[in-house]
Design an enzyme around this catalytic site. Structure first.
Site, PDB file in Angstrom:
ATOM      1  N   GLY A  28      49.610  52.955 -37.420  1.00 34.15           N
ATOM      2  CA  GLY A  28      51.018  53.433 -37.634  1.00 34.15           C
ATOM      3  C   GLY A  28      51.559  52.638 -38.668  1.00 34.15           C
ATOM      4  CG  ASN A  30      51.678  56.319 -42.591  1.00 35.76           C
ATOM      5  OD1 ASN A  30      52.866  56.064 -41.674  1.00 35.76           O
ATOM      6  ND2 ASN A  30      50.959  56.985 -42.523  1.00 35.76           N
ATOM      7  CE1 TYR A 185      58.400  55.965 -27.021  1.00 33.30           C
ATOM      8  CE2 TYR A 185      60.304  55.360 -25.877  1.00 33.30           C
ATOM      9  CZ  TYR A 185      59.491  55.229 -26.947  1.00 33.30           C
ATOM     10  OH  TYR A 185      59.510  54.254 -27.863  1.00 33.30           O
TER      11      TYR A 185
END
Length: 317
Positions: A28, A30, A185
């Site tokens: 992850g 970018n 989460y």
């Protein structure tokens, strides 16, 4: 009591020396903290391999980094979707073929606050499947390469582990009942931390010291995490929060993961590193508070066995 290992300003990238010859893999990378971590490492001449879902965003990120550091900047990407175990296996194969050395694997990617329950292609609740199971498999597949390099595994957790149930809901891990964006989460981030602490225990039991395992969190940082997967209300609340001193920049949010990937003075592994200022959400980076439910031995051991079975991979330690 605040951690003063790195002085009153805490750990900053000024502590980094030349990283020529070192390779860092970041999931992850970018956008957000992952992208900023890549920037900091490239600035010190490291090689960075991004594992990202979007080819388009990766190409744009690489173009931006090469514009900043020059065409010789050693940054590349391999496409990987953490929510799809086949994609993780393919990406790991590509890494093993093309990346001879791994000084640290930074498990940075995550999805958060998914408003309605979704399942991955493999049938897992999306946050647990992406954040925990995808990374669990990736780390297992790349583990030998990391140990050959005497490298590190860095798990980017979240203070969200203190919310929700504070344990793993083994009888219903995919939340067939009682799904909540926050609760799910929280469980996924707790699972990631338990993976790291259980791996520490298993390495110690095997008498192995050839890999370091560290856990950190970015604090409250202005990254795209909520804006990419949260509900409209959550996105608005978050946008308003980013305008206050309670939220720091994505670059500051990347300091804990870069520190855990590189800092030689970091010896304590059963710890949680991150901001040490107000509510441990912002401020100087160092060792923060780690609550005991994150390393409940019975839960950690059971989660490890459940995870191996879920992803169809057995760790050899």
């Amino acid at each position: 009591m605040a951690d003063t290992t790195f002085g009153s300003k805490g750990w900053t990238p000024e502590r980094l020396g030349d990283l020529s010859g070192n390779t860092y893999i970041i999931t992850g990378a970018n956008a957000g903290a992952g992208f900023q971590a890549a920037r900091i490492l490239l600035k010190k001449n490291a090689k960075v391999v991004m594992l990202n879902r979007s080819a388009e965003k990766s190409e744009a990120a690489i173009a931006e980094l090469k514009q900043e550091f020059g065409g010789q900047a050693d940054v590349s990407f391999i496409r990987m979707d953490l929510s799809d175990l086949d994609s993780v296996r393919e990406a790991a194969d590509e890494v093993l073929k093309t990346v001879p050395r791994v000084d640290a694997l930074i498990n940075n990617a995550a999805i958060a606050q998914v408003p309605t329950r979704k399942l991955t292609v493999d049938g897992f609740e999306s946050q647990l499947g992406t954040n925990h199971y995808g990374h669990f498999l990736l780390n297992g597949l790349l583990f030998d390469r990391i140990t050959e390099s005497k490298g590190r595994i860095v798990v980017v957790a979240s203070l969200g582990y203190n919310m929700g149930l504070k344990t793993i809901k083994f009888d219903d891990m995919s939340w067939d009942e009682g799904y909540g964006a926050n609760t799910a989460y929280s469980q996924s981030k707790l699972a990631q931390m338990m993976f790291a602490y259980e791996l520490q225990d298993r390495l110690a039991a095997a008498g192995r010291k050839d890999v370091g395992v560290f856990v950190c969190h970015p604090g409250s940082s202005a990254t795209s995490l909520i804006t990419t997967s949260g509900s409209r209300t959550m996105r608005l609340i978050w946008w308003l929060m980013t305008k206050t001193p309670m939220v720091q920049t994505a670059e500051q949010g990347s300091y804990p993961e870069v520190m855990c990937a590189t800092e030689e003075a970091l010896t304590e592994q059963r710890a949680l590193y991150g901001p040490t200022g107000r509510m441990e959400a912002v401020g100087a980076v160092g060792k923060g508070t780690l609550n005991a439910h994150a390393y409940d031995k019975a839960v950690m051991s059971r989660l490890w066995e459940v995870s191996e079975k879920a992803v169809g991979f057995t760790w050899k330690l």
